[in-house]
Design an enzyme around this catalytic site. Structure first.
Site, PDB file in Angstrom:
ATOM      1  N   GLU A 118       1.266  -1.259   0.151  1.00  0.00           N
ATOM      2  CA  GLU A 118      -0.025   0.002  -0.210  1.00  0.00           C
ATOM      3  C   GLU A 118       0.733   1.414   0.074  1.00  0.00           C
ATOM      4  O   GLU A 118       1.565   0.977   0.402  1.00  0.00           O
ATOM      5  CB  GLU A 118      -0.358   0.132   0.998  1.00  0.00           C
ATOM      6  CG  GLU A 118      -1.398  -1.085   1.998  1.00  0.00           C
ATOM      7  CD  GLU A 118      -1.900  -1.109   2.957  1.00  0.00           C
ATOM      8  OE1 GLU A 118      -1.698  -0.756   4.034  1.00  0.00           O
ATOM      9  OE2 GLU A 118      -3.028  -2.637   3.243  1.00  0.00           O
ATOM     10  N   LYS A 120       2.527   4.007   1.550  1.00  0.00           N
ATOM     11  CA  LYS A 120       2.154   5.125   3.120  1.00  0.00           C
ATOM     12  C   LYS A 120       2.300   6.306   2.974  1.00  0.00           C
ATOM     13  O   LYS A 120       3.148   7.344   2.249  1.00  0.00           O
ATOM     14  CB  LYS A 120       3.669   5.014   3.141  1.00  0.00           C
ATOM     15  CG  LYS A 120       4.141   5.134   4.722  1.00  0.00           C
ATOM     16  CD  LYS A 120       5.248   4.448   5.187  1.00  0.00           C
ATOM     17  CE  LYS A 120       5.122   4.796   7.357  1.00  0.00           C
ATOM     18  NZ  LYS A 120       5.255   6.624   7.448  1.00  0.00           N
ATOM     19  N   ASP A 122       1.639  10.399   3.656  1.00  0.00           N
ATOM     20  CA  ASP A 122       2.315  11.208   4.836  1.00  0.00           C
ATOM     21  C   ASP A 122       1.013  12.155   5.220  1.00  0.00           C
ATOM     22  O   ASP A 122       1.417  13.157   5.052  1.00  0.00           O
ATOM     23  CB  ASP A 122       3.362  11.792   3.758  1.00  0.00           C
ATOM     24  CG  ASP A 122       4.489  12.240   4.495  1.00  0.00           C
ATOM     25  OD1 ASP A 122       4.738  12.271   6.382  1.00  0.00           O
ATOM     26  OD2 ASP A 122       5.602  13.210   4.191  1.00  0.00           O
ATOM     27  N   TYR A 228      -7.083   2.234   5.695  1.00  0.00           N
ATOM     28  CA  TYR A 228      -5.870   1.562   5.643  1.00  0.00           C
ATOM     29  C   TYR A 228      -5.988  -0.147   6.668  1.00  0.00           C
ATOM     30  O   TYR A 228      -5.064  -0.944   6.689  1.00  0.00           O
ATOM     31  CB  TYR A 228      -4.751   1.651   5.746  1.00  0.00           C
ATOM     32  CG  TYR A 228      -3.775   2.503   6.555  1.00  0.00           C
ATOM     33  CD1 TYR A 228      -3.810   1.880   7.593  1.00  0.00           C
ATOM     34  CD2 TYR A 228      -3.768   3.728   6.205  1.00  0.00           C
ATOM     35  CE1 TYR A 228      -3.118   3.006   8.649  1.00  0.00           C
ATOM     36  CE2 TYR A 228      -3.273   4.170   7.826  1.00  0.00           C
ATOM     37  CZ  TYR A 228      -2.811   4.070   8.902  1.00  0.00           C
ATOM     38  OH  TYR A 228      -2.156   4.245   9.817  1.00  0.00           O
ATOM     39  N   LYS A 316      10.770   2.841   2.255  1.00  0.00           N
ATOM     40  CA  LYS A 316      11.406   4.056   2.473  1.00  0.00           C
ATOM     41  C   LYS A 316      11.998   4.870   1.252  1.00  0.00           C
ATOM     42  O   LYS A 316      12.635   4.485   0.775  1.00  0.00           O
ATOM     43  CB  LYS A 316      11.637   4.885   3.824  1.00  0.00           C
ATOM     44  CG  LYS A 316      11.359   4.781   5.318  1.00  0.00           C
ATOM     45  CD  LYS A 316      10.314   6.038   4.655  1.00  0.00           C
ATOM     46  CE  LYS A 316       9.714   5.947   5.672  1.00  0.00           C
ATOM     47  NZ  LYS A 316       9.612   7.329   7.008  1.00  0.00           N
ATOM     48  N   CYS A 412      25.116  40.066  17.388  1.00  0.00           N
ATOM     49  CA  CYS A 412      24.359  39.759  17.411  1.00  0.00           C
ATOM     50  C   CYS A 412      23.381  40.061  16.777  1.00  0.00           C
ATOM     51  O   CYS A 412      23.205  41.015  17.238  1.00  0.00           O
ATOM     52  CB  CYS A 412      23.505  39.141  18.746  1.00  0.00           C
ATOM     53  SG  CYS A 412      22.024  37.952  18.819  1.00  0.00           S
ATOM     54  N   CYS A 415      19.874  41.281  19.107  1.00  0.00           N
ATOM     55  CA  CYS A 415      20.057  41.873  20.713  1.00  0.00           C
ATOM     56  C   CYS A 415      21.890  42.674  20.353  1.00  0.00           C
ATOM     57  O   CYS A 415      21.724  43.638  21.024  1.00  0.00           O
ATOM     58  CB  CYS A 415      19.870  41.401  21.612  1.00  0.00           C
ATOM     59  SG  CYS A 415      21.733  40.079  22.138  1.00  0.00           S
ATOM     60  N   CYS A 430      26.217  34.182  21.233  1.00  0.00           N
ATOM     61  CA  CYS A 430      25.635  35.393  22.198  1.00  0.00           C
ATOM     62  C   CYS A 430      25.985  35.436  23.497  1.00  0.00           C
ATOM     63  O   CYS A 430      25.218  34.966  23.797  1.00  0.00           O
ATOM     64  CB  CYS A 430      24.340  36.089  21.029  1.00  0.00           C
ATOM     65  SG  CYS A 430      23.797  37.500  22.222  1.00  0.00           S
ATOM     66  N   CYS A 435      19.395  37.735  25.465  1.00  0.00           N
ATOM     67  CA  CYS A 435      19.285  38.654  24.509  1.00  0.00           C
ATOM     68  C   CYS A 435      17.409  38.357  24.156  1.00  0.00           C
ATOM     69  O   CYS A 435      17.252  36.490  24.451  1.00  0.00           O
ATOM     70  CB  CYS A 435      19.947  37.847  23.487  1.00  0.00           C
ATOM     71  SG  CYS A 435      19.925  37.614  22.067  1.00  0.00           S
TER      72      CYS A 435
HETATM   73  S1  IVH Z   1      -0.779   0.310   9.063  1.00  0.00           S
HETATM   74  C1  IVH Z   1       1.131  -2.192  10.633  1.00  0.00           C
HETATM   75  N1  IVH Z   1      -0.735   1.534   6.130  1.00  0.00           N
HETATM   76  O1  IVH Z   1       2.982   5.413   8.391  1.00  0.00           O
HETATM   77  C2  IVH Z   1       0.461  -1.047  12.033  1.00  0.00           C
HETATM   78  N2  IVH Z   1       0.377   3.149   7.715  1.00  0.00           N
HETATM   79  O2  IVH Z   1       4.988   4.140  10.887  1.00  0.00           O
HETATM   80  C3  IVH Z   1       0.881   0.856  11.382  1.00  0.00           C
HETATM   81  N3  IVH Z   1       0.916   5.579   7.561  1.00  0.00           N
HETATM   82  O3  IVH Z   1       1.284   5.838  11.998  1.00  0.00           O
HETATM   83  C4  IVH Z   1       0.112   1.352  10.190  1.00  0.00           C
HETATM   84  N4  IVH Z   1       0.107   4.747   5.406  1.00  0.00           N
HETATM   85  O4  IVH Z   1       0.158   6.919  10.149  1.00  0.00           O
HETATM   86  C5  IVH Z   1      -0.394   1.166   7.686  1.00  0.00           C
HETATM   87  N5  IVH Z   1      -0.564   2.049   4.478  1.00  0.00           N
HETATM   88  C6  IVH Z   1      -0.468   2.458   5.672  1.00  0.00           C
HETATM   89  C7  IVH Z   1       0.202   3.246   5.994  1.00  0.00           C
HETATM   90  C8  IVH Z   1       0.807   4.008   7.446  1.00  0.00           C
HETATM   91  C9  IVH Z   1       0.790   5.315   6.340  1.00  0.00           C
HETATM   92  C10 IVH Z   1       1.036   5.903   8.448  1.00  0.00           C
HETATM   93  C11 IVH Z   1       0.909   5.878   9.576  1.00  0.00           C
HETATM   94  C12 IVH Z   1       1.255   5.414  10.619  1.00  0.00           C
HETATM   95  C13 IVH Z   1       2.611   5.292  10.569  1.00  0.00           C
HETATM   96  C14 IVH Z   1       3.239   3.777  10.763  1.00  0.00           C
END
Ligand code: IVH
Length: 670
Positions: A118, A120, A122, A228, A316, A412, A415, A430, A435
């Site tokens: 899936e 990830k 942000d 998710y 990552k 600085c 100040c 400083c 300050c």
């Molecule tokens: S699963 C297995 N699935 O990543 C339990 N997390 O580093 C962990 N996140 O706190 C959660 N996309 O905020 C999961 N498809 C996804 C995700 C996801 C983003 C974030 C989530 C979690 C953090 C864990």
């Protein structure tokens, strides 16, 4: 009221649910916006005339809720875990190999893994609780054990169903709240036009919105959710994560359409690389790919290590770099007066955010990198870390008219005091203890998490209070009145009172916290706590010699000398007296370390206890004279194990260390 009206309201609710789902979740509307609005207006009119017909899951209830006065804490029934990282193909394959080894030890040879990959996202993780199919509570992840109740804001998000058809009696859905890049750009544009500050990135915008007290803000900010996973569920048995996702999708939740089921490491690697390629073309930010073992029985067997499940990993993406022009180098003042260089950049889009400022760490680093004002430089942003300038771009150093090497300022910037470079220090400083910038850093640190942890005060508020002349030193926080606060911008009457209450509550945060909060060089949270444990009261610590301070765990001779010197400074003494005068507690309660029923006993905690959080268990053990450490050895007296314990439990069993459950621990406590 006629039955007809009641029936019509129910019919409208159904229709609106359906069309909202088509529009927001499937992105595939069947009717136009005008038609939708007409249905909504009709329902609103009926509900206004017959308030008893309003149901909590009515589409009209997404908007206009009342502001709340605080965000109550919510204990997650099943902890919300985090994820271990893999940064390369090798690490990903090593993860699969580790799972095989672990399962082999459990007697499962050659498991046939099905993986689910899936994006990830942000954003920020949340949990939604449905009872009999109606959304009753939504909470942030918080520290994984305890989050905050943000139901009022989550209700405003159109991709979150307010009701679920054919739902089990209790259902907890988990997912990520985020803001799309397009919505983020629009929001920032509107804010800039209105003269408001803009958000750093979509994640900050989403997180900042979710924790607001007034849901009208959330309603105006375009947030969305990807689902998710499922936390607690009563009455449905899923075979795997994949089936759970399918169920969610069929029941109105938004699940990413590109989530894939895969059968081998090779497929997983290929899929991760494919997402990495697509990353820049998505309309939301992702920082990696989450790979999960689908089979729930295998998940259970694999268990959890610390906070990370063994059965999932986050791939990552590599950090992103860009080239831009270094417009200026400026120097800010840290809480000990040290000057830190930072880069002012021609704004550049890196990894989904616009970067205008980046850190240059310190003078030595700056000299080593040899970046100069006017150079084209390489800027790096990796995940959550602060953007940094890596080096000049390849050809930048060959320009004939290159500026001189940057040097720290002689005065600085805040100040105007002449700066100094103490012998042996890597920082120019400083030297002015008063300050304002230095004080701001100290005050910010004082209220921060881990220090006095004062909710509602952050860097912005601290700066505001300083500028208004209301707060000069940390003790001044305790003299603030709700009236003074409510005269400042951005404090409604309720929030002003709440903040004053939070400040007052922090008086009892504990001696260790105070020692950390007052900002002594060399004293971090742990040293603060150890000093508090050893000296028990501020007076004992102030009277101690450097040699006596050196007897504290983790404090060497140089550090002891430095702490002793700082404690003798008149300004520090004055602050301590002032904090005492306003009622901040600077003495430890309970028996000193080495006394009490658990004196001399060492504990290690692992897994999730049914009632106590880790912090609470630690506090109770320490209050009884015991010690809590993080790793199991032969010297450990007890391992306290909760649900899903990690490798510590295995180690305890191997070393024959006594293992307790929560009840066993409570029995030892006074
Ligand atoms: S699963 C297995 N699935 O990543 C339990 N997390 O580093 C962990 N996140 O706190 C959660 N996309 O905020 C999961 N498809 C996804 C995700 C996801 C983003 C974030 C989530 C979690 C953090 C864990």
């Amino acid at each position: 009221m006629s039955v007809d009206v009641e029936q019509r309201a129910a019919q409208l609710r159904e229709q609106l649910h359906h069309h909202g789902y088509r529009y927001y979740v499937l992105d595939d509307p069947e009717i136009g916006d005008d038609d939708y609005d007409r249905l909504l207006d009709e329902l609103r009119a009926i509900e206004a005339a017959n308030p008893e017909l309003v149901t909590p899951d009515s589409p009209t209830q997404r908007v206009g809720g009342e502001p709340v006065s605080s965000l109550p804490k919510v204990q997650h029934e099943i902890p919300m875990l985090s994820l271990a990282n893999a940064r390369s193909e090798e690490e990903l394959r090593a993860w699969v190999a580790r799972m095989r080894t672990h399962l082999a030890r459990e007697g499962i040879e050659d498991p046939q893994f099905q993986f689910v990959a899936e994006p990830k996202i942000d954003g920020l993780a949340i949990s939604l609780r449905y009872e009999e199919g109606v959304l009753v509570r939504g909470a942030t992840r918080g520290n994984g054990e305890i989050g905050e109740d943000v139901t009022h804001n989550l209700r405003t998000i159109p991709t979150i169903p307010l009701k679920v058809d054919d739902a089990p009696p209790v259902l907890e859905v988990r997912g990520e709240i985020y803001m799309s890049l397009k919505d983020f750009a629009g929001l920032n544009e509107r804010r800039a036009e209105a003269g408001l500050s803009t958000f750093m990135n979509p994640r900050n915008a989403a997180a900042g919105t979710i924790r607001q007290l007034d849901p009208r803000l959330a309603r105006e900010r375009p947030l969305s959710m990807w689902s998710y996973g499922i936390g607690r569920v009563d009455g449905i048995q899923f075979k795997g994560h994949w089936e759970a996702l399918e169920w969610l999708r069929e029941h109105g939740f938004r699940v990413n359409a590109d989530v894939r089921r895969l059968d081998s490491d090779d497929e997983v690697v290929a899929q991760c690389l494919a997402w990495q390629e697509r990353r820049g073309n998505l309309d939301f930010e992702i920082d990696g790919v989450v790979v999960k073992v689908s089979d729930l029985e295998l998940q259970r067997r694999l268990g959890v290590v610390g906070r990370d499940p063994r059965w999932a990993i986050a791939w990552k993406f590599p950090p992103t770099t860009k080239v831009t022009t270094l417009k200026d180098i400026m120097w800010n003042v840290g809480k000990f007066g040290d000057l830190h260089p930072f880069a002012v950049l021609e704004p550049v889009h890196v990894g989904g955010v616009t970067v205008k400022l980046a850190t240059l760490h310190n003078e030595e680093d700056l000299a080593r990198k040899d970046v100069r004002v006017g150079d084209d430089v390489i800027v790096l942003r990796a995940g959550d870390v602060i953007p940094q300038v890596l080096s000049p771009a390849p050809h930048a150093t060959e320009r004939p008219d290159r500026a001189d090497a940057p040097r720290p300022p002689e005065h600085c910037r805040t100040c105007g005091t002449k700066t100094v470079k103490p012998e042996g220090s890597v920082f120019t400083k400083c030297p002015n203890q008063l300050c304002p910038e230095r004080q701001w850093q100290l005050l910010k640190h004082f209220v921060s998490r881990g220090a006095m942890d004062i909710d509602g005060l952050g860097e912005k508020q601290v700066g505001q209070l300083q500028q208004a002349g209301l707060v000069r030193t940390a003790a001044d926080f305790y003299r603030l009145t709700p009236e003074q606060l409510s005269e400042l911008d951005g404090y409604a009457a309720i929030s002003a009172r709440k903040i004053v209450d939070n400040i007052a509550a922090s008086k009892e945060r504990g001696f260790g916290h105070v020692l950390f909060a007052i900002g002594l060089e060399e004293v971090g949270f742990v040293t603060g706590r150890n000093l508090a444990q050893r000296f028990r009261t501020i007076d004992a610590l102030l009277a101690a010699s450097a040699e006596e301070i050196e007897g504290t765990p983790g404090v060497g001779p140089k550090m002891a000398q430095r702490i002793h010197e700082q404690l003798a400074e008149p300004q520090l003494r004055a602050l301590v007296e002032d904090l005492r005068a306003v009622g901040v507690s600077m003495a430890l309660e309970g028996p000193p370390a080495g006394e009490g029923p658990l004196a001399g006993k060492t504990f290690v905690l692992t897994g999730t206890l049914p009632d106590l959080t880790r912090e609470q268990a630690t506090e109770r053990i320490e209050a009884a004279g015991g010690r809590v450490t993080s790793s199991v050895s032969k010297k450990t007296d007890y391992v306290v194990a909760g649900a899903t314990p990690g490798s510590k439990l295995e180690k305890a069993e191997r070393l024959d260390v006594a293992v307790l459950d929560e009840a066993g621990l409570l029995a030892l406590l006074p």
